[in-house]
Design a protein around this motif. Sequence first.
Motif, PDB file in Angstrom:
ATOM      1  N   LYS A 173       2.086  51.210   1.352  1.00 17.73           N
ATOM      2  CA  LYS A 173       0.707  50.730   1.293  1.00 17.73           C
ATOM      3  C   LYS A 173       0.735  49.230   1.037  1.00 17.73           C
ATOM      4  CE  LYS A 173      -1.241  54.934  -0.709  1.00 17.73           C
ATOM      5  NZ  LYS A 173      -1.393  55.790   0.207  1.00 17.73           N
ATOM      6  N   TRP A 188      -8.949  45.592   0.218  1.00 18.30           N
ATOM      7  CA  TRP A 188      -8.328  46.070   1.451  1.00 18.30           C
ATOM      8  C   TRP A 188      -7.116  46.896   1.062  1.00 18.30           C
ATOM      9  CZ3 TRP A 188     -10.324  41.196   0.944  1.00 18.30           C
ATOM     10  CH2 TRP A 188     -11.315  40.825   1.847  1.00 18.30           C
ATOM     11  N   LEU A 189      -6.998  48.067   1.643  1.00 17.73           N
ATOM     12  CA  LEU A 189      -5.859  48.951   1.437  1.00 17.73           C
ATOM     13  C   LEU A 189      -5.457  49.476   2.799  1.00 17.73           C
ATOM     14  CD1 LEU A 189      -3.919  50.719  -0.265  1.00 17.73           C
ATOM     15  CD2 LEU A 189      -5.754  52.399  -0.362  1.00 17.73           C
ATOM     16  N   THR A 190      -4.216  49.237   3.169  1.00 21.44           N
ATOM     17  CA  THR A 190      -3.720  49.676   4.460  1.00 21.44           C
ATOM     18  C   THR A 190      -2.470  50.509   4.251  1.00 21.44           C
ATOM     19  OG1 THR A 190      -4.526  47.645   5.483  1.00 21.44           O
ATOM     20  CG2 THR A 190      -2.903  48.891   6.715  1.00 21.44           C
ATOM     21  N   SER A 191      -2.439  51.683   4.843  1.00 20.88           N
ATOM     22  CA  SER A 191      -1.241  52.521   4.828  1.00 20.88           C
ATOM     23  C   SER A 191      -0.492  52.278   6.130  1.00 20.88           C
ATOM     24  CB  SER A 191      -1.621  53.993   4.707  1.00 20.88           C
ATOM     25  OG  SER A 191      -2.262  54.221   3.482  1.00 20.88           O
ATOM     26  N   LEU A 192       0.812  52.083   6.019  1.00 24.64           N
ATOM     27  CA  LEU A 192       1.629  51.803   7.195  1.00 24.64           C
ATOM     28  C   LEU A 192       2.869  52.686   7.208  1.00 24.64           C
ATOM     29  CD1 LEU A 192       1.793  47.890   7.017  1.00 24.64           C
ATOM     30  CD2 LEU A 192       0.366  49.234   8.553  1.00 24.64           C
ATOM     31  N   SER A 240       0.348  44.380   8.264  1.00 28.75           N
ATOM     32  CA  SER A 240      -0.920  44.887   7.730  1.00 28.75           C
ATOM     33  C   SER A 240      -2.134  44.113   8.234  1.00 28.75           C
ATOM     34  CB  SER A 240      -0.911  44.832   6.208  1.00 28.75           C
ATOM     35  OG  SER A 240      -1.027  43.494   5.745  1.00 28.75           O
ATOM     36  N   HIS A 241      -1.956  42.855   8.620  1.00 29.57           N
ATOM     37  CA  HIS A 241      -3.039  41.961   9.057  1.00 29.57           C
ATOM     38  C   HIS A 241      -4.074  41.702   7.958  1.00 29.57           C
ATOM     39  CE1 HIS A 241      -1.609  41.899  13.167  1.00 29.57           C
ATOM     40  NE2 HIS A 241      -1.471  43.213  13.105  1.00 29.57           N
ATOM     41  N   ILE A 242      -3.729  41.990   6.725  1.00 27.99           N
ATOM     42  CA  ILE A 242      -4.660  41.752   5.621  1.00 27.99           C
ATOM     43  C   ILE A 242      -4.915  40.259   5.428  1.00 27.99           C
ATOM     44  CG2 ILE A 242      -4.875  41.865   3.104  1.00 27.99           C
ATOM     45  CD1 ILE A 242      -3.899  44.722   3.239  1.00 27.99           C
TER      46      ILE A 242
END
Length: 86
Positions: A4, A14-18, A33-35
């Motif tokens: 994450k 922003w929270l991104t799972s990868l 993630s592009h955050i």
Amino acid sequence: MDIKVVYALRDQQWLTSLSVPELTTLEDAIQLSHILDHVPQHEKAQLVFGINGKVRPHHTKLNQGDRVEIYRPRLVNPKEQRRQRA
């Protein structure tokens, strides 16, 4: 590996799972993630990065389940802030 990537402001998060390949670095995960697309350009140089609550160098390899965190700079020293409240 599943990881994450998180970044939070006072009013937005922003929270991104990868799913990333083994040998992925902290810097690789942040780019994937592009955050940072949501961060103003002038603030990017002040950001610090970490894994699971600890600041780490950009080249650190990730492990399964790691939480990559993007930290904003502190505006006030926490000790000073507590002293002012007291």
